[in-house]
Scaffold this active site. Sequence first.
Site, short mmCIF file in Angstrom:
data_model
loop_
_atom_site.label_atom_id
_atom_site.label_comp_id
_atom_site.label_asym_id
_atom_site.label_seq_id
_atom_site.Cartn_x
_atom_site.Cartn_y
_atom_site.Cartn_z
N THR A 171 1.07 -1.14 -0.18
CA THR A 171 -0.30 -0.31 0.23
C THR A 171 1.28 1.27 0.16
OG1 THR A 171 -1.89 -1.50 1.33
CG2 THR A 171 -1.69 1.20 1.34
N GLU A 197 9.44 9.71 9.31
CA GLU A 197 8.05 11.15 9.20
C GLU A 197 7.33 10.57 8.59
OE1 GLU A 197 8.32 15.07 9.74
OE2 GLU A 197 6.27 13.38 10.25
N GLY A 227 0.69 9.20 10.16
CA GLY A 227 0.95 8.67 8.74
C GLY A 227 1.44 10.41 7.77
N ILE A 283 0.65 13.26 8.17
CA ILE A 283 0.60 14.92 9.27
C ILE A 283 2.63 15.15 9.75
CG2 ILE A 283 0.20 15.97 12.33
CD1 ILE A 283 -2.40 13.85 11.82
N GLY A 318 -10.75 -1.54 5.95
CA GLY A 318 -10.01 -1.89 5.17
C GLY A 318 -9.40 -1.25 6.51
N LYS A 326 3.66 5.02 18.81
CA LYS A 326 4.35 6.19 17.81
C LYS A 326 4.53 7.15 19.10
CE LYS A 326 1.12 5.00 14.62
NZ LYS A 326 -0.53 5.01 13.99
N GLY A 341 -3.46 5.19 5.53
CA GLY A 341 -4.16 6.03 4.66
C GLY A 341 -2.62 5.78 2.80
#
Length: 402
Positions: free
Chosen positions: A11, A124, A129, A131, A182, A200, A297
Amino acid sequence: MKHVAVLGYGTVGSGVVEIIGRNKKELANNSGDEVSVKYILDLRDFPGDPYEDKVIHDFDIIVKDPEVSIVCETMGGTGAAYTFTKACLENGKSVCTSNKALVAAHGPELLKIAEQNNCSYMFEASVGGGIPIIRPLQTCLTAEHIECIIGILNGTTNFMLTKMDEEGCDYDEILKEAQRLGYAEQNPEADVCGYDTCRKIAILTSLYMGKTVNYEDIKTEGITKITTKEFKYAAELGRSIKLLGISKDLDGKCLALVAPFMVSAKSPLYGVRDVFNGIMVTGNMVEDVMFYGRGAGKLATASAVVADIVECAKNVGKNVPCIWKDEAIEMATDADKKFAYFVRVNNAAKDKFAASFEIENTVNIDEASDETGFVTKEMTEDKFIEVVETFGEDVINYVRMF
Ligand code: HSE
């Protein structure tokens, strides 16, 4: 021309290749040179894919090619991804990644290898994600003494909690929906048990404190015990429930915790809904700064990886330094943690409960109910747990207040 190799065409990897193709002009302008994908390493073939001719199966081709100066690791995991990352850095190739598991487990070691070999390790995309948070912490906020970071760092659980709050969905129903869309994996443990948030917040803490937090030392509770009942009480109290990663600098000691919290409607984190992430950083001069956006995403995450590629392209042959050192941070204990707690108590034990704690507030969601909700005054976590455990099953559940 800067030649890039992409490890893993899943992905995020395919998103990286797509962005490098679609935003060619922007990347050339921003990095000062053309950026092009030379290889895509994957076990699979991709017949019919526009980049089919770039797919290779032998990592050695990449590591031995002097033209490749930047490698993007989007394989995930801590096995081959670790071996390949190390080999690339040892050969002076910068590595950009979205792989939070690898960064949390081996970040300082890989940063050191990069420094020794005049290249960079950038991540990063590993937190939040798309941001921007890792680079702002290391650039725009470097005049600050960072006091704390509090974040909604997991999109899947935030989606689930939002639906439970706003539509009254129950946990099992919404987990299935998250899997269908998903967002959640078939094995949803990493998200719902808080492990993803834990890695994180460990990465963010290491970056602002400059030393290493072992993510295994962070007390981590997920959302699996949250039911629609807790949301009803939260609504009575003008709150919602969010899974937070919390990290505070207590004079050099690190207070870190991952848990669901009843968040006040006055907090900016209250409005972070659906799959979005929100990260609040508090500095001693600037005070609160809030980062908000898509925490997961394909294209959002890939965009952050490609931004790292641009940074590496501007710094080929040089190390972009990072303050995160391989030295352990002293962790705060439960005696250093202070919260107010919302507690659901069976009515049989409510008088004893009220006598055992300093109570700030009592809440009932239904007259006929055989339980009562209490909000305690702020107290230390060790004391709270010591006393609450004496109630056994008469305490149905508790959620910290924020
Ligand atoms: N599973 C993660 C989330 C993906 O839902 O936020 C991004 O790290």
